[in-house]
Design an enzyme around this catalytic site. Structure first.
Site, PDB file in Angstrom:
ATOM      1  N   SER A 149       0.838  -1.208   0.000  1.00  0.00           N
ATOM      2  CA  SER A 149       0.000   0.000   0.000  1.00  0.00           C
ATOM      3  C   SER A 149       0.866   1.248   0.000  1.00  0.00           C
ATOM      4  O   SER A 149       1.910   1.293   0.669  1.00  0.00           O
ATOM      5  CB  SER A 149      -0.894   0.018   1.241  1.00  0.00           C
ATOM      6  OG  SER A 149      -1.513   1.288   1.364  1.00  0.00           O
ATOM      7  N   TYR A 162      -2.371   0.204  10.074  1.00  0.00           N
ATOM      8  CA  TYR A 162      -2.312  -0.167   8.650  1.00  0.00           C
ATOM      9  C   TYR A 162      -0.956   0.207   8.057  1.00  0.00           C
ATOM     10  O   TYR A 162      -0.308  -0.605   7.385  1.00  0.00           O
ATOM     11  CB  TYR A 162      -3.445   0.529   7.902  1.00  0.00           C
ATOM     12  CG  TYR A 162      -3.594   0.080   6.460  1.00  0.00           C
ATOM     13  CD1 TYR A 162      -4.142  -1.158   6.154  1.00  0.00           C
ATOM     14  CD2 TYR A 162      -3.191   0.905   5.404  1.00  0.00           C
ATOM     15  CE1 TYR A 162      -4.282  -1.580   4.838  1.00  0.00           C
ATOM     16  CE2 TYR A 162      -3.326   0.489   4.086  1.00  0.00           C
ATOM     17  CZ  TYR A 162      -3.879  -0.746   3.804  1.00  0.00           C
ATOM     18  OH  TYR A 162      -4.004  -1.157   2.504  1.00  0.00           O
TER      19      TYR A 162
HETATM   20  N1  LIG Z   1      -8.725  -1.173  -1.905  1.00  0.00           N
HETATM   21  C1  LIG Z   1      -7.675  -0.355  -1.948  1.00  0.00           C
HETATM   22  O1  LIG Z   1      -7.779   0.836  -2.311  1.00  0.00           O
HETATM   23  C2  LIG Z   1      -6.306  -0.862  -1.570  1.00  0.00           C
HETATM   24  C3  LIG Z   1      -5.220   0.003  -1.747  1.00  0.00           C
HETATM   25  C4  LIG Z   1      -3.940  -0.426  -1.402  1.00  0.00           C
HETATM   26  C5  LIG Z   1      -3.771  -1.723  -0.910  1.00  0.00           C
HETATM   27  N2  LIG Z   1      -4.849  -2.546  -0.753  1.00  0.00           N
HETATM   28  C6  LIG Z   1      -4.590  -3.903  -0.239  1.00  0.00           C
HETATM   29  O2  LIG Z   1      -5.161  -4.847  -1.114  1.00  0.00           O
HETATM   30  C7  LIG Z   1      -5.545  -6.023  -0.385  1.00  0.00           C
HETATM   31  C8  LIG Z   1      -6.991  -6.381  -0.710  1.00  0.00           C
HETATM   32  O3  LIG Z   1      -7.800  -5.277  -0.354  1.00  0.00           O
HETATM   33  P1  LIG Z   1      -9.313  -5.112  -0.866  1.00  0.00           P
HETATM   34  O4  LIG Z   1      -9.553  -3.658  -0.974  1.00  0.00           O
HETATM   35  O5  LIG Z   1      -9.587  -5.997  -2.019  1.00  0.00           O
HETATM   36  O6  LIG Z   1     -10.088  -5.618   0.449  1.00  0.00           O
HETATM   37  P2  LIG Z   1     -11.492  -6.368   0.632  1.00  0.00           P
HETATM   38  O7  LIG Z   1     -12.393  -6.094  -0.511  1.00  0.00           O
HETATM   39  O8  LIG Z   1     -11.919  -6.080   2.015  1.00  0.00           O
HETATM   40  O9  LIG Z   1     -11.070  -7.930   0.526  1.00  0.00           O
HETATM   41  C9  LIG Z   1     -10.211  -8.472   1.474  1.00  0.00           C
HETATM   42  C10 LIG Z   1     -10.159  -9.984   1.281  1.00  0.00           C
HETATM   43  O10 LIG Z   1      -9.232 -10.509   2.250  1.00  0.00           O
HETATM   44  C11 LIG Z   1      -9.885 -11.514   3.006  1.00  0.00           C
HETATM   45  N3  LIG Z   1      -9.302 -11.554   4.344  1.00  0.00           N
HETATM   46  C12 LIG Z   1      -9.314 -10.577   5.288  1.00  0.00           C
HETATM   47  N4  LIG Z   1      -8.707 -11.005   6.393  1.00  0.00           N
HETATM   48  C13 LIG Z   1      -8.288 -12.272   6.144  1.00  0.00           C
HETATM   49  C14 LIG Z   1      -7.596 -13.249   6.899  1.00  0.00           C
HETATM   50  N5  LIG Z   1      -7.212 -13.018   8.177  1.00  0.00           N
HETATM   51  N6  LIG Z   1      -7.322 -14.452   6.332  1.00  0.00           N
HETATM   52  C15 LIG Z   1      -7.704 -14.713   5.061  1.00  0.00           C
HETATM   53  N7  LIG Z   1      -8.371 -13.833   4.302  1.00  0.00           N
HETATM   54  C16 LIG Z   1      -8.664 -12.630   4.842  1.00  0.00           C
HETATM   55  C17 LIG Z   1     -11.360 -11.140   2.965  1.00  0.00           C
HETATM   56  O11 LIG Z   1     -12.220 -12.243   3.204  1.00  0.00           O
HETATM   57  P3  LIG Z   1     -12.740 -12.663   4.677  1.00  0.00           P
HETATM   58  O12 LIG Z   1     -13.151 -11.399   5.375  1.00  0.00           O
HETATM   59  O13 LIG Z   1     -13.841 -13.618   4.404  1.00  0.00           O
HETATM   60  O14 LIG Z   1     -11.586 -13.340   5.328  1.00  0.00           O
HETATM   61  C18 LIG Z   1     -11.476 -10.682   1.519  1.00  0.00           C
HETATM   62  O15 LIG Z   1     -11.619 -11.795   0.661  1.00  0.00           O
HETATM   63  C19 LIG Z   1      -5.291  -5.705   1.093  1.00  0.00           C
HETATM   64  O16 LIG Z   1      -4.047  -6.240   1.492  1.00  0.00           O
HETATM   65  C20 LIG Z   1      -5.227  -4.186   1.114  1.00  0.00           C
HETATM   66  O17 LIG Z   1      -4.463  -3.685   2.175  1.00  0.00           O
HETATM   67  C21 LIG Z   1      -6.106  -2.149  -1.059  1.00  0.00           C
END
Ligand SMILES: NC(=O)c1ccc[n+]([C@@H]2O[C@H](COP(=O)([O-])OP(=O)(O)OC[C@H]3O[C@@H](n4cnc5c(N)ncnc54)[C@H](OP(=O)(O)O)[C@@H]3O)[C@@H](O)[C@H]2O)c1
Length: 246
Positions: A149, A162
């Protein structure tokens, strides 16, 4: 034949994607499956990863869902063991599972929730690599891609859990890249910038001005690029889709 392999550059590869139930993880799982990979989708809750598998299958791909909590090493070891048993090995690992973490100053934030965010975002990534490495080594090469991130570069009050988890993840990426170079396993970080997912509560909070606000699918070309580099390709590097310098 050439056209087919160009369209399906991951044909014959097995990819494990953590956090593949929604958002970025689901988009990468779909993108890899369309590129020919067999994809193993993990998250804590079954319903969403089952849905991802159904979407992959409907698009003509192959996928398996398996619940695992990245905070729990044993559940990841079981995930990789099952993957190898079912599909013969692992080639690509996307450490994507993550949580936003609690908002609040260091003085006020709930310490239990703070530690839980580190346990998922940083320790969870360590668990993912730790469980995957023996299987990647057995294959003779491999790719580990961590979803980092841009927040690791910023210092915004109230976001310490975070930000600390993601700067730790970057250092894990660099050190692991050096450690695994001798085994033809690359380790790189993909920084998405703002993406419309549940995590960013799209529509409820403003995104940083001047940024490219993406759909999860916009990350797929870079995720594919990182998965298809040669064994002597980049490692211990960060690849960003952000527009801000620094
Ligand atoms: N969205 C953004 O703008 C953004 C920007 C920079 C970086 N990121 C990074 O990208 C990644 C994905 O983010 P996203 O925005 O797609 O989030 P999201 O839509 O909330 O999806 C997160 C996924 O991770 C799973 N998860 C969460 N905790 C977990 C655990 N302890 N064990 C296994 N699975 C777990 C969730 O499923 P369950 O809850 O069912 O476990 C879900 O499938 C993250 O690492 C985030 O920090 C996102």
């Amino acid at each position: 034949m050439q056209a087919i392999s160009e369209a399906r550059p991951l044909q014959g590869k097995v990819a494990v994607v953590t956090g593949a139930g929604r958002g970025i993880g689901r988009a990468i799982a779909m993108g890899y499956a369309k590129a020919g990979a067999t994809v193993v989708c993990c998250a804590r809750s079954a319903g969403e990863i089952d849905e991802t598998v159904a979407l992959v299958t409907a698009a003509g791909g192959t996928a398996m869902a398996r619940c695992a909590d990245v905070a729990d090493l044993a559940s990841l070891q079981a995930l990789f063991a099952l993957t190898v048993q079912r599909f013969g090995g692992v080639d690509i690992v996307v450490g994507n599972a993550g949580v936003n973490g609690p908002r609040g100053t260091v003085e006020d934030v709930d310490p239990v929730r703070w530690a839980a965010a580190i346990q998922t975002n940083l320790v969870g990534a360590f668990h993912t690599a730790h469980a995957a490495i023996p299987h990647l080594r057995a294959r003779g090469s491999g790719k580990i891609i961590f979803i980092g991130s841009g927040m690791r570069k910023a210092a915004v009050a109230g976001t310490s859990a975070y930000a600390a988890s993601k700067i730790g993840l970057w250092k894990l990426t660099e050190v692991l890249g050096v450690e695994l170079q001798q085994y033809n396993i690359s380790v790189n970080e993909l920084i998405p910038g703002p993406v419309k997912t549940g995590m960013t509560a799209f529509g409820k909070r403003p995104f940083p001005e001047g940024e490219w606000v993406k759909e999860p699918e916009d990350l797929v070309p870079l995720a594919l690029f990182l998965a298809t580099q040669p064994d002597v390709g980049p490692t211990a590097q960060s690849f960003s889709l952000m527009r801000r310098a620094g």
